[in-house]
Write a protein that holds these residues in place. Sequence first.
Motif, PDB file in Angstrom:
ATOM      1  N   GLN A  11     -23.381  75.286 -44.044  1.00 42.23           N
ATOM      2  CA  GLN A  11     -24.082  74.524 -43.007  1.00 42.23           C
ATOM      3  C   GLN A  11     -23.310  73.234 -42.726  1.00 42.23           C
ATOM      4  O   GLN A  11     -22.853  72.554 -43.636  1.00 42.23           O
ATOM      5  CB  GLN A  11     -25.483  74.216 -43.505  1.00 42.23           C
ATOM      6  N   ARG A  12     -23.175  72.902 -41.456  1.00 41.65           N
ATOM      7  CA  ARG A  12     -22.460  71.690 -41.032  1.00 41.65           C
ATOM      8  C   ARG A  12     -23.396  70.804 -40.217  1.00 41.65           C
ATOM      9  O   ARG A  12     -24.295  71.294 -39.549  1.00 41.65           O
ATOM     10  CB  ARG A  12     -21.245  72.045 -40.181  1.00 41.65           C
ATOM     11  N   GLU A 104     -20.399  69.180 -44.631  1.00 40.33           N
ATOM     12  CA  GLU A 104     -20.493  70.628 -44.804  1.00 40.33           C
ATOM     13  C   GLU A 104     -21.010  70.907 -46.210  1.00 40.33           C
ATOM     14  O   GLU A 104     -20.501  70.353 -47.188  1.00 40.33           O
ATOM     15  CB  GLU A 104     -19.127  71.290 -44.634  1.00 40.33           C
ATOM     16  N   SER A 122     -21.778  68.613 -51.036  1.00 40.88           N
ATOM     17  CA  SER A 122     -21.298  68.648 -49.655  1.00 40.88           C
ATOM     18  C   SER A 122     -20.071  67.762 -49.512  1.00 40.88           C
ATOM     19  O   SER A 122     -19.910  66.775 -50.226  1.00 40.88           O
ATOM     20  CB  SER A 122     -22.393  68.211 -48.678  1.00 40.88           C
TER      21      SER A 122
END
Length: 149
Positions: A11-12, A104, A122
């Motif tokens: 996921q960004r 990310e 992240s």
Amino acid sequence: MRYFEDVTVGQRASFGKYVVTREEVVAFAERYDPQPFHLSDEAAAGTHFGRLSASGWHTCAMTMAMIVENLKRHDEAGLGSPGIDELRWLRPVYPGDTLRCETEILDKRQSKSRPEMGLYRSRMTVFNQNDVAVMSFISQAMIRTREAG
């Protein structure tokens, strides 16, 4: 509310807008990092910075302000952080720059000893207004699981 179960590896996100002011750069330096190149253009002129630049620690603080604002906006069930890894100051940050963040999710795991908590790592990259990366680090975050909520 965003819980551990809502965090997806890969996921960004892109968020934040922080305008760096000369007054704030100098005030932070006077209090926390009083090196000459953070205090005056004249002192910085003879260094590789070329002009007044923000302390790397100030860049961290400005980034944290953007992170917290983003967490509040998304109502994350956050529980703090055990730390960061691989902090790198890649380019100087100057008064007049506008910073933003991109992140990310690298991985995640549920705590074995505290099942009400998950952790995720992240990669955070901070960019200036020219899309030049000025700082990066890997953060570790603790977050509640939905069952605990």
